[in-house]
Design a protein around this motif. Sequence first.
Motif, PDB file in Angstrom:
ATOM      1  N   ALA A 212     -12.576   0.207   5.769  1.00  0.00           N
ATOM      2  CA  ALA A 212     -11.837   1.083   6.327  1.00  0.00           C
ATOM      3  C   ALA A 212     -11.341   0.741   7.707  1.00  0.00           C
ATOM      4  O   ALA A 212     -10.420   0.932   8.325  1.00  0.00           O
ATOM      5  CB  ALA A 212     -12.359   2.359   6.035  1.00  0.00           C
ATOM      6  N   ARG A 213     -12.508   0.464   8.314  1.00  0.00           N
ATOM      7  CA  ARG A 213     -12.678   0.023   9.680  1.00  0.00           C
ATOM      8  C   ARG A 213     -11.649  -1.242  10.027  1.00  0.00           C
ATOM      9  O   ARG A 213     -10.907  -1.337  10.933  1.00  0.00           O
ATOM     10  CB  ARG A 213     -13.923  -0.096  10.419  1.00  0.00           C
ATOM     11  N   GLU A 214     -11.743  -1.944   9.229  1.00  0.00           N
ATOM     12  CA  GLU A 214     -10.984  -3.394   9.210  1.00  0.00           C
ATOM     13  C   GLU A 214      -9.744  -3.077   8.894  1.00  0.00           C
ATOM     14  O   GLU A 214      -8.775  -3.554   9.741  1.00  0.00           O
ATOM     15  CB  GLU A 214     -11.470  -4.101   7.982  1.00  0.00           C
TER      16      GLU A 214
ATOM     17  N   ALA B 138       1.013  -1.150   0.055  1.00  0.00           N
ATOM     18  CA  ALA B 138      -0.110  -0.110   0.060  1.00  0.00           C
ATOM     19  C   ALA B 138       0.831   1.282  -0.016  1.00  0.00           C
ATOM     20  O   ALA B 138       1.858   1.234   0.796  1.00  0.00           O
ATOM     21  CB  ALA B 138      -1.007  -0.070   1.263  1.00  0.00           C
ATOM     22  N   LYS B 139       0.646   2.140  -0.763  1.00  0.00           N
ATOM     23  CA  LYS B 139       1.267   3.519  -0.897  1.00  0.00           C
ATOM     24  C   LYS B 139       0.418   4.565  -0.126  1.00  0.00           C
ATOM     25  O   LYS B 139      -0.769   4.717  -0.327  1.00  0.00           O
ATOM     26  CB  LYS B 139       1.152   4.152  -2.441  1.00  0.00           C
TER      27      LYS B 139
ATOM     28  N   ASP C 171      -5.799   8.995   1.644  1.00  0.00           N
ATOM     29  CA  ASP C 171      -5.891  10.038   2.586  1.00  0.00           C
ATOM     30  C   ASP C 171      -5.915   9.376   4.081  1.00  0.00           C
ATOM     31  O   ASP C 171      -6.111   8.128   4.157  1.00  0.00           O
ATOM     32  CB  ASP C 171      -6.798  11.212   2.543  1.00  0.00           C
ATOM     33  N   HIS C 172      -5.890  10.538   5.022  1.00  0.00           N
ATOM     34  CA  HIS C 172      -6.017   9.907   6.473  1.00  0.00           C
ATOM     35  C   HIS C 172      -7.457   9.828   7.059  1.00  0.00           C
ATOM     36  O   HIS C 172      -8.314  10.284   6.671  1.00  0.00           O
ATOM     37  CB  HIS C 172      -5.184  11.061   7.276  1.00  0.00           C
ATOM     38  N   GLY C 173      -7.404   9.042   7.968  1.00  0.00           N
ATOM     39  CA  GLY C 173      -8.604   8.756   8.641  1.00  0.00           C
ATOM     40  C   GLY C 173      -9.209   9.918   9.470  1.00  0.00           C
ATOM     41  O   GLY C 173     -10.438  10.013   9.856  1.00  0.00           O
ATOM     42  N   SER C 174      -8.398  10.920   9.816  1.00  0.00           N
ATOM     43  CA  SER C 174      -8.975  11.820  10.872  1.00  0.00           C
ATOM     44  C   SER C 174     -10.010  12.797  10.281  1.00  0.00           C
ATOM     45  O   SER C 174     -10.665  13.419  11.105  1.00  0.00           O
ATOM     46  CB  SER C 174      -7.617  12.900  11.214  1.00  0.00           C
ATOM     47  N   ARG C 175     -10.111  12.766   8.951  1.00  0.00           N
ATOM     48  CA  ARG C 175     -11.025  13.654   8.281  1.00  0.00           C
ATOM     49  C   ARG C 175     -12.338  12.824   8.095  1.00  0.00           C
ATOM     50  O   ARG C 175     -13.439  13.518   7.546  1.00  0.00           O
ATOM     51  CB  ARG C 175     -10.728  14.144   6.878  1.00  0.00           C
TER      52      ARG C 175
ATOM     53  N   GLY D 239      -3.326  -1.649  11.354  1.00  0.00           N
ATOM     54  CA  GLY D 239      -3.084  -0.549  12.151  1.00  0.00           C
ATOM     55  C   GLY D 239      -2.954   0.861  11.283  1.00  0.00           C
ATOM     56  O   GLY D 239      -2.249   1.798  11.564  1.00  0.00           O
ATOM     57  N   LEU D 240      -3.634   0.853  10.232  1.00  0.00           N
ATOM     58  CA  LEU D 240      -3.627   1.737   9.170  1.00  0.00           C
ATOM     59  C   LEU D 240      -5.019   2.503   9.271  1.00  0.00           C
ATOM     60  O   LEU D 240      -6.248   1.840   9.232  1.00  0.00           O
ATOM     61  CB  LEU D 240      -3.681   1.247   7.866  1.00  0.00           C
TER      62      LEU D 240
END
Length: 344
Positions: free
Chosen positions: A267-269, A36-37, A310-314, A275-276
Amino acid sequence: MVEKKKVYDNILQLIGDTPLVRLSSITKKFSGDFFAKIESFNPGHSSKDRIALFIIEEAERKGILKPGDTIIETTSGNTGFSIAMVSIIKGYKCILAVSSKSSNDKIDMLKTMGAKVYVCPAHVPADDSRSYYEVAKRLHQENEGSVYINQYFNELNIEAHYKTTGPEIWNQTEGQLTHLIACSGTGGTISGTAKFLKEQNPNIRVIGIDAFGSVLKKFHETRAFDKDEIYPYRIEGLGKNLIPSATDFDIIDEFIKVTDEDSAHTARELARTEGLFLGYTSGAAMQGIKQLQEQGEFDENSKVVVIFPDHGSRYMSKIYSDDWMEAQGFFDSKREAESQPIEI
Ligand code: PMP
């Protein structure tokens, strides 16, 4: 490998060169190797940093932009954040025309990054003078020397990934990859990356991830625009209700569609297994891999690269909120039971 600097002159020097990380747990039963990039390693937490920097620096090279000039775009999402970040460091004004559907969190985030935000009514036709397209166009005309990024129809969107993401993946895999899997929104990421990779090895299979409710897959198969394919869906940043010229349909071998629900759970999985902590479309891309595995796309020699944008925080108030999942009818209490907090 490029030697890492100890001190950077500014945050823009950290754009690109994102890591490629082997997936092991979520792909345990799959054939082949999966990498994964992770584009959330960009300082603006998404792949859009690459196009913001590239397009703005091209405009500088052509002499279109000079300090104090204005950069305009229509987005409340990742591209807006990246343009605002680049504008701060380079001394430009940033104007973003966004839809009134955008959450207050997003608008506050863009304001925090120094952007001037025009909130335009969501439910007006694209050619209405109040729509965010028309407002952006008008502001562009009024501001001499301004640059309108227009990512869906800007060839430089493809070129940014052709010059950066493609070569990075080729080097990181030492040219060994067999598949590239990437989400398609503007299509810049998949088209530019694939163009570079197929120039090195035309046998690499390129598969785009599309949403149910989007026209891209059907257009790819028929080259006809079928408006019956269009209906609302929840994943943000992937799929489209128009045909972007930043997508090179000839370079993409196949599109695969994923659902809102499967993508959210995947995404949750990814968070729980690898740990991503990543965005909704990363879940969609991983969901696409699951479906391709079921279709027999991979064998033991496959070396698959997937781009996670992109990141999960959004997405805290969306896919990572149990309440939101429940409200969408996605929440499966048995599936999620183990991750529930224990109240004392
Ligand atoms: N995922 C997210 C979260 C995005 O914001 C975007 C950009 N719209 C994409 C995927 C798709 O990337 P591209 O526009 O390069 O096709």
